[in-house]
Design an enzyme around this catalytic site. Sequence first.
Site, PDB file in Angstrom:
ATOM      1  N   TRP A 325       0.835  -1.205   0.000  1.00 24.86           N
ATOM      2  CA  TRP A 325       0.000   0.000   0.000  1.00 24.86           C
ATOM      3  C   TRP A 325       0.871   1.257   0.000  1.00 24.86           C
ATOM      4  O   TRP A 325       0.520   2.263  -0.604  1.00 24.86           O
ATOM      5  CB  TRP A 325      -0.919  -0.005   1.231  1.00 24.86           C
ATOM      6  CG  TRP A 325      -1.748   1.244   1.374  1.00 24.86           C
ATOM      7  CD1 TRP A 325      -2.993   1.473   0.873  1.00 24.86           C
ATOM      8  CD2 TRP A 325      -1.395   2.431   2.093  1.00 24.86           C
ATOM      9  NE1 TRP A 325      -3.433   2.727   1.218  1.00 24.86           N
ATOM     10  CE2 TRP A 325      -2.463   3.342   1.968  1.00 24.86           C
ATOM     11  CE3 TRP A 325      -0.268   2.824   2.823  1.00 24.86           C
ATOM     12  CZ2 TRP A 325      -2.453   4.607   2.548  1.00 24.86           C
ATOM     13  CZ3 TRP A 325      -0.247   4.084   3.401  1.00 24.86           C
ATOM     14  CH2 TRP A 325      -1.336   4.961   3.259  1.00 24.86           C
ATOM     15  N   HIS A 326       2.004   1.176   0.688  1.00 19.74           N
ATOM     16  CA  HIS A 326       2.859   2.352   0.811  1.00 19.74           C
ATOM     17  C   HIS A 326       3.525   2.749  -0.502  1.00 19.74           C
ATOM     18  O   HIS A 326       3.842   3.927  -0.702  1.00 19.74           O
ATOM     19  CB  HIS A 326       3.939   2.120   1.875  1.00 19.74           C
ATOM     20  CG  HIS A 326       3.422   2.260   3.272  1.00 19.74           C
ATOM     21  ND1 HIS A 326       2.770   1.236   3.931  1.00 19.74           N
ATOM     22  CD2 HIS A 326       3.444   3.301   4.134  1.00 19.74           C
ATOM     23  CE1 HIS A 326       2.422   1.649   5.141  1.00 19.74           C
ATOM     24  NE2 HIS A 326       2.818   2.893   5.295  1.00 19.74           N
ATOM     25  N   GLY A 327       3.746   1.818  -1.386  1.00 18.82           N
ATOM     26  CA  GLY A 327       4.390   2.200  -2.640  1.00 18.82           C
ATOM     27  C   GLY A 327       4.684   1.026  -3.535  1.00 18.82           C
ATOM     28  O   GLY A 327       4.752  -0.130  -3.090  1.00 18.82           O
TER      29      GLY A 327
END
Length: 477
Positions: A325-327
Site C-alpha cells: 500500500w505504501h508504494g
Amino acid sequence: MFFNSITFAVFLPIVFFLYWFVFNKNKNTQNTLLIVASYYFYSCWDWRFLFLLVFSTFLDYFTGIQIEKSNSEKGRKFWFWLSISVNLGFLGIFKYYNFFASSFAQMFTSFGFKVSPFLLNVILPVGISFYTFHGLSYVIDIYYKRIKAEYNFVDYSLFVSYFPLLVAGPIERATHLLPQVKVKREFNFEKAKEGIYQIIWGLVKKVIIADTCATYANAIFDHYTAMNTFSLILGAVYFAFQIYGDFSGYSDIALGTSKLFGLDLLRNFNYPYFSRDIAEFWRRWHISLSSWFRDYLYIPLGGSKGGLWMKIRNTFIIFVVSGFWHGANWTYIAWGFINAFYFLPLLLSNSNRDNMGPIELKWDFDSVKTLLSIFSTFLITCVAWVFFRAKTITDAVLYLKRILLNGDFSFQYLANERYNYELLLMIALFVLVEWNNRNKTEPISGKRSLLKAALAIFTIIAFGTFSDYKEFIYFQF
C-alpha cells in the site's frame, strides 16, 4: 498546498473566518464552504487530478445508494463490485501499473526474452490511496449493512474530500466522521485552543525534527558505501525520527486544523517508539491504516480464529499488503514481510496482546525489563526502516551488511558535518518531551500550556526553515 507553507498559513485563517462568521447559518453552508476549500486545497497541487477525486466521490455515493436500494443479492453484489473494481482499478493504474509492467519485463529478461514494456508517463495523484480507502470502507460498510447509505451529496462529499485529511489521512470511517458533518457546529473556544496547540506541536515535529533529520539521513543513505558502522547506525536512527516526525507531525496538524472547524478526526499516532513489542508498535503507529486492514482484510480472511497456518497466512498477507500500500517498490514489500516476521513469534506464543496498558515505571526489575523491551523494539524497527528508506532491496541489504562488518565506531559523520551534536541533543530533548506526554492525548496540555506553546513557537521560528519547506513523506502514498 503543504501544511508547513506560507500559503497554508494564509489559507487557513481565511477559511476559518468565512466558516464561523459568514457561512455559519446552517451546516449545509458550512459543509459547502469546506468542500470548496478542500477542492482548492487539492487543486493547488495539480488541478488536473481533481477529476479523480470528484469521480471517486460520485462513484461511491451513487453505488452506495444502489446497494442499499437493491432488492436482490445479485444487484447488491453488482454495485458493490463495480465500486470496488473501479476504485482499485484507478489505484492500480496510477500507482502500480508501471511496477508490475517493469517487474514482469525483468522476469522475462532473466529467462532470456527481451521485453520492452509500455509504461505510463504520469505522476501519482497525491493522496489517492487515502481517499480511495475512505470510499472503499464506506461502500463495504453499506454492503454488510453496518451503516445506511448517505443521501445528502454535500455531506458525503465532505466526508471524502475534507482537506485536513485529504492527502495523508488519517483514514476516516463513515461511522465516525459522517455523523459530525451532518449537524451544525457551534464554535468551541476550548476545542479551538486545543487545535492550535496541536498544530504548533505538529509543526515542531515536522519543521524541527523531521526536516532536520532528513538532511542528515539523506546524506548518509545516499553515500552509505563510504560510511562506517557508527555513521550508518546514526543514519537509520535519523530516518526513524524523520519519518515519525514527518507523518505524526502531519497527523497532529490535520487533527488540530479539524478541531478549528469543530470536527474530530481519528487519532493516528500514540507514541509508537515507546512500544514494548512490535504488536504494540502497530497498535500505536498509523492507527487508522492498521485498523483499516484489520477490519477490512484480516478479519474477513478469518483473522486469528482458524488453525495455525491460517493465522500465519493472514498475518503475512496483512503486513505484505500494508507494505505494498505504501508504494510500488519491492522495498516496501520487504518492509512489510520483515514486520510480519517480527510479529510471528508473538502470534505463535499468543502474547501479541500482552502490552495493552499504559507504560508505568518504578524502581524495580520490571521497569528495567520494560525499558529494554522498548529499546529492542525501537532497534528492530530501525532495521526495518532501512528497507523502507533504501532505493532497492540490494541497497538495504548492503547497508545492513556494512553495519555488521565494517566495525568502525569512530565519530566519522559526527565529526565531518556541522550541527550533528546539536541535532542529537534536539532529538534527546524531543524524546524526553514525548515520554512526558506518553499518557496524554493532547501533546500540549495541562498546566502552563500557554508557556509550552510559546516555547514551541519560538523553537519553530528560531530553527525552522519555511523558505525551504519540504513536502510530507506520505504525500507520495
